[in-house]
Write a protein that holds these residues in place. Sequence first.
Motif, PDB file in Angstrom:
ATOM      1  N   LEU A  21     -52.636 -61.849  26.799  1.00 51.34           N
ATOM      2  CA  LEU A  21     -52.563 -60.801  25.778  1.00 51.34           C
ATOM      3  C   LEU A  21     -53.945 -60.283  25.401  1.00 51.34           C
ATOM      4  O   LEU A  21     -54.093 -59.113  25.017  1.00 51.34           O
ATOM      5  N   MET A  22     -54.950 -61.157  25.513  1.00 57.71           N
ATOM      6  CA  MET A  22     -56.315 -60.756  25.158  1.00 57.71           C
ATOM      7  C   MET A  22     -57.080 -60.164  26.342  1.00 57.71           C
ATOM      8  O   MET A  22     -58.274 -59.900  26.232  1.00 57.71           O
ATOM      9  N   CYS A  71     -47.178 -66.524  20.034  1.00 61.16           N
ATOM     10  CA  CYS A  71     -48.595 -66.150  20.042  1.00 61.16           C
ATOM     11  C   CYS A  71     -48.980 -65.405  18.765  1.00 61.16           C
ATOM     12  O   CYS A  71     -50.099 -65.564  18.258  1.00 61.16           O
ATOM     13  N   VAL A  72     -48.069 -64.606  18.245  1.00 62.40           N
ATOM     14  CA  VAL A  72     -48.301 -63.920  16.964  1.00 62.40           C
ATOM     15  C   VAL A  72     -48.592 -64.934  15.866  1.00 62.40           C
ATOM     16  O   VAL A  72     -49.533 -64.777  15.073  1.00 62.40           O
ATOM     17  N   ASP A 115     -59.567 -59.641  10.934  1.00 59.38           N
ATOM     18  CA  ASP A 115     -58.751 -58.435  10.709  1.00 59.38           C
ATOM     19  C   ASP A 115     -58.054 -58.003  11.993  1.00 59.38           C
ATOM     20  O   ASP A 115     -56.868 -57.634  11.989  1.00 59.38           O
ATOM     21  N   ALA A 116     -58.802 -58.027  13.090  1.00 54.21           N
ATOM     22  CA  ALA A 116     -58.258 -57.564  14.372  1.00 54.21           C
ATOM     23  C   ALA A 116     -57.126 -58.466  14.853  1.00 54.21           C
ATOM     24  O   ALA A 116     -56.113 -57.977  15.383  1.00 54.21           O
ATOM     25  N   ALA A 121     -51.542 -58.984  15.849  1.00 53.23           N
ATOM     26  CA  ALA A 121     -50.299 -59.744  15.694  1.00 53.23           C
ATOM     27  C   ALA A 121     -49.153 -58.818  15.285  1.00 53.23           C
ATOM     28  O   ALA A 121     -48.034 -58.909  15.820  1.00 53.23           O
ATOM     29  N   TYR A 122     -49.424 -57.908  14.358  1.00 54.95           N
ATOM     30  CA  TYR A 122     -48.361 -57.001  13.912  1.00 54.95           C
ATOM     31  C   TYR A 122     -48.055 -55.939  14.955  1.00 54.95           C
ATOM     32  O   TYR A 122     -46.900 -55.501  15.082  1.00 54.95           O
ATOM     33  N   GLU A 123     -49.035 -55.535  15.741  1.00 50.06           N
ATOM     34  CA  GLU A 123     -48.750 -54.647  16.865  1.00 50.06           C
ATOM     35  C   GLU A 123     -47.745 -55.305  17.812  1.00 50.06           C
ATOM     36  O   GLU A 123     -46.793 -54.656  18.292  1.00 50.06           O
TER      37      GLU A 123
END
Length: 295
Positions: A21-22, A71-72, A115-116, A121-123
């Motif tokens: 994901l990263m 992962c979130v 923050d990112a 996570a919400y994305e």
Amino acid sequence: MDIKNVMQADKKLIEDRLMELMNINLTYSSKILDSMRYSLSAGGKRIRPCIFVEVLKSYNIDVKKYLDVACVIEMIHTYSLIHDDLPAMDNDTLRRGKPTNHMVYGDAIAILAGDALLNFAYELLFKFIKNNFQINSVKACEEISNCAGIYGMIGGQVSDIINENKDISSGNLEYIHENKTAKLIIASMVSAGYLANADENDMEHLRKYAYNLGMAFQISDDILDIIGNEKLLGKSVGKDVDEGKNTYPKYFGIEKSKEKLNGYVNSAIDEISEIKDKDMSFFAQLATYIGNRKY
């Protein structure tokens, strides 16, 4: 069942997906990705996403379908650690045996990395809901959001900070522990329960188990901050006392705190034992592990 082997296998699954994901390219702001990856790959037990995964497995659900949600949960937890370590909060220099994020990247980038991670996570949650639009998917994401915000982790952190060097009521002490620690564990358990379509009776026991496990986990942390081994813990010890934190040992002493810890562990085991038609042995062993952990 060897719980450590199970958790190690779950951890690898989660960490592999986290790095996938990263795998992002940013032309002019790649430093933020370095900072995010640094904290995400810093180790840790991954207890919260492991709980999520093991609930799904106990209901015979395909874990890979919901791995991004696990992962979130880890991203939210990691962002909170980055911010928690900042000079304005706990001012820690070690986390999981490595220099904390702000010690490597500076305060500004560390704040933005936290923050990112939260925003990313919400994305991922929005993408998950879009691709799995059903009421229980919405409920699962709502549970995570509520437990991470002012009704959960952030609310607990605020009460923890504003009451430093003050004496508080037992109710406020429980509130701090429940919200800053137990709520994200509850989110891990309950969101997976929703995605597994667990019935109302099971959901009640999953939620109560997670509450008791979370309370046990934080009391254990409180105790280890006094008598723990810094090398094993991978972080500084004695800071709770230095900063005037409100902990169970502060009000009850070590031995009474251990009794309360064992009480929550036993209550967690009692709750999970009420789910009769699923193999919940992992969770009974996890509660015992939390009660006896040294780091």
